[in-house]
Scaffold this active site. Structure first.
Site, PDB file in Angstrom:
ATOM      1  N   ARG A  51      29.337  20.828 -15.443  1.00 47.33           N
ATOM      2  CA  ARG A  51      29.967  21.880 -14.649  1.00 47.33           C
ATOM      3  C   ARG A  51      30.836  22.832 -15.463  1.00 47.33           C
ATOM      4  O   ARG A  51      30.726  24.051 -15.328  1.00 47.33           O
ATOM      5  CB  ARG A  51      30.854  21.267 -13.543  1.00 47.33           C
ATOM      6  CG  ARG A  51      30.109  20.776 -12.350  1.00 47.33           C
ATOM      7  CD  ARG A  51      30.788  19.558 -11.780  1.00 47.33           C
ATOM      8  NE  ARG A  51      30.582  18.464 -12.712  1.00 47.33           N
ATOM      9  CZ  ARG A  51      29.491  17.676 -12.688  1.00 47.33           C
ATOM     10  NH1 ARG A  51      28.600  17.834 -11.746  1.00 47.33           N
ATOM     11  NH2 ARG A  51      29.303  16.724 -13.583  1.00 47.33           N
ATOM     12  N   THR A  52      31.719  22.289 -16.268  1.00 46.41           N
ATOM     13  CA  THR A  52      32.719  23.155 -16.892  1.00 46.41           C
ATOM     14  C   THR A  52      32.054  24.118 -17.865  1.00 46.41           C
ATOM     15  O   THR A  52      32.300  25.327 -17.835  1.00 46.41           O
ATOM     16  CB  THR A  52      33.790  22.298 -17.605  1.00 46.41           C
ATOM     17  OG1 THR A  52      34.255  21.306 -16.691  1.00 46.41           O
ATOM     18  CG2 THR A  52      34.953  23.151 -18.063  1.00 46.41           C
ATOM     19  N   LYS A  80      30.128  17.011 -40.515  1.00 42.42           N
ATOM     20  CA  LYS A  80      30.219  16.841 -41.979  1.00 42.42           C
ATOM     21  C   LYS A  80      31.659  16.653 -42.414  1.00 42.42           C
ATOM     22  O   LYS A  80      31.954  16.635 -43.604  1.00 42.42           O
ATOM     23  CB  LYS A  80      29.658  18.083 -42.680  1.00 42.42           C
ATOM     24  CG  LYS A  80      28.238  18.444 -42.304  1.00 42.42           C
ATOM     25  CD  LYS A  80      27.861  19.778 -42.958  1.00 42.42           C
ATOM     26  CE  LYS A  80      26.708  20.444 -42.244  1.00 42.42           C
ATOM     27  NZ  LYS A  80      26.597  21.872 -42.568  1.00 42.42           N
ATOM     28  N   ARG A 101      36.396  21.923 -25.096  1.00 41.40           N
ATOM     29  CA  ARG A 101      36.567  20.545 -24.620  1.00 41.40           C
ATOM     30  C   ARG A 101      36.538  19.646 -25.839  1.00 41.40           C
ATOM     31  O   ARG A 101      35.715  19.824 -26.736  1.00 41.40           O
ATOM     32  CB  ARG A 101      35.466  20.160 -23.643  1.00 41.40           C
ATOM     33  CG  ARG A 101      35.522  18.681 -23.268  1.00 41.40           C
ATOM     34  CD  ARG A 101      34.619  18.334 -22.130  1.00 41.40           C
ATOM     35  NE  ARG A 101      35.146  18.862 -20.874  1.00 41.40           N
ATOM     36  CZ  ARG A 101      34.621  18.609 -19.687  1.00 41.40           C
ATOM     37  NH1 ARG A 101      33.557  17.823 -19.577  1.00 41.40           N
ATOM     38  NH2 ARG A 101      35.136  19.120 -18.583  1.00 41.40           N
ATOM     39  N   HIS A 129      43.163  19.268 -17.609  1.00 40.69           N
ATOM     40  CA  HIS A 129      41.968  20.075 -17.318  1.00 40.69           C
ATOM     41  C   HIS A 129      42.430  21.193 -16.372  1.00 40.69           C
ATOM     42  O   HIS A 129      42.122  21.192 -15.179  1.00 40.69           O
ATOM     43  CB  HIS A 129      40.915  19.181 -16.669  1.00 40.69           C
ATOM     44  CG  HIS A 129      39.526  19.739 -16.652  1.00 40.69           C
ATOM     45  ND1 HIS A 129      39.230  21.067 -16.943  1.00 40.69           N
ATOM     46  CD2 HIS A 129      38.323  19.139 -16.348  1.00 40.69           C
ATOM     47  CE1 HIS A 129      37.918  21.242 -16.824  1.00 40.69           C
ATOM     48  NE2 HIS A 129      37.353  20.096 -16.483  1.00 40.69           N
TER      49      HIS A 129
HETATM   50  N1   CP Z   1      34.574  18.433 -13.477  1.00 44.14           N
HETATM   51  C1   CP Z   1      34.119  18.440 -14.749  1.00 44.14           C
HETATM   52  O1   CP Z   1      34.899  18.605 -15.700  1.00 44.14           O
HETATM   53  O2   CP Z   1      32.775  18.239 -14.861  1.00 44.14           O
HETATM   54  P1   CP Z   1      31.963  18.253 -16.230  1.00 44.14           P
HETATM   55  O3   CP Z   1      32.451  17.073 -17.048  1.00 44.14           O
HETATM   56  O4   CP Z   1      30.530  18.165 -15.856  1.00 44.14           O
HETATM   57  O5   CP Z   1      32.304  19.540 -16.956  1.00 44.14           O
END
Ligand code: CP
Length: 293
Positions: A51-52, A80, A101, A129
């Protein structure tokens, strides 16, 4: 605001403005293509995501920006031995904004400390998040009109669940009430737990407006047996929904494993797929705002 690494980077006015702007984006999803024309957004994902990453990439393209990035760090020179800082220096040379991320808590702040372009934290290990929180609030507001006064049960892994770590302070700021329904041993960290009532799932279902269910974060456990012992602590299903407050909704940042039964999916109270869809306009608002458009 230059970077968005934590919900604490946002003032109350910023929060309100993001929610308002996300609404504007959603009302004209296809009409914003000039806003970031010529800009480049980099999605640097050192951890898996559906999603993100994809909603940020959709958001960037809906705004007319180009997208570069990676979804698997094994394909980058970090495999590396290149440091995070050097990777960020390189991305600074290519992109106007970085969505990152990373499995390590604090990685987004490390990146922001040296980045010459805005850094958005798309999840840093068990840390935070913040854009998930923006879309969570946006969803609650859409479904229930006012955020103030809502009682929101946070169910599941409150120790490692980074979405909850950003959501708890945000709920307080909009004058909603978080209620903790933690799986055994997976309580909120101390700095977030003060003043948050604890509850059973049954009691929370009967008294809360939102059941915000989270997955037990298998990838954060050092001991597989500990995960196995708690993974099935809660299951929200259609039978439980019979015992919820009228108009209560069920949310989940997703992915789910088995903590929300599929028998809920078609019911009006199940809002988790709508919630994920709201990620696009919310992230359009984030990108446009951080890029000054
Ligand atoms: N909600 C969320 O962070 O989903 P993903 O891990 O799929 O990005």
């Amino acid at each position: 605001m230059r970077h968005l690494t934590s919900i604490h980077d946002l003032t109350d006015a910023d929060l309100a403005r993001f929610l308002e702007r996300a609404g504007e984006m959603e009302r004209d999803l296809l009409g914003m293509r000039d806003l970031l024309d010529g800009r480049i957004v980099c999605t640097a994902f050192f951890e898996p995501s559906t999603r993100t990453r994809l909603s940020f990439e959709t958001a960037a393209q809906r705004l007319g920006a180009g997208v570069i990035g990676f979804a698997d760090p094994a394909t980058t020179s970090s495999s590396k031995g290149e440091t995070l800082e050097d990777t960020i220096r390189m991305l600074n040379a290519y992109a106007d904004l970085i969505v990152m991320r990373h499995p390590k808590e604090g990685a987004a702040k490390r990146a922001a400390a040296i980045s010459t372009v805005p850094v958005v934290n798309a999840g840093d290990g068990p840390g935070e998040h913040p854009t998930q929180t923006l879309l969570d609030l946006y969803t609650m507001q859409k479904e229930r009109e006012a955020l103030a006064g809502l009682r929101v049960a946070l169910v599941g892994d409150l120790k490692f669940g980074r979405t909850v770590h950003s959501l708890v302070p945000a709920l307080r700021r909009v004058r909603a009430t978080p209620v903790a329904v933690a799986a055994p041993g997976l309580d909120l960290p101390k700095e977030l737990a003060a003043g948050v009532a604890r509850s059973t799932l049954e009691e929370a279902a009967a008294t809360c407006d939102v059941l915000y269910v989270t997955r037990v974060q298998k990838e954060r456990f050092a001991d597989a047996a500990e995960y196995e012992a708690v993974k099935g602590a809660f299951v929200v299903d259609a039978a439980l929904l019979q015992r919820t407050k009228s108009r209560a909704i069920v949310m989940h940042p997703l992915p789910r494993v088995d903590e929300i039964s599929a028998d809920l999916d078609g019911l009006p109270a199940a809002k988790y797929f709508d919630q994920a869809r709201n990620g696009v306009p919310v992230r359009m608002a984030v990108l446009a705002t951080l890029l000054g458009a």
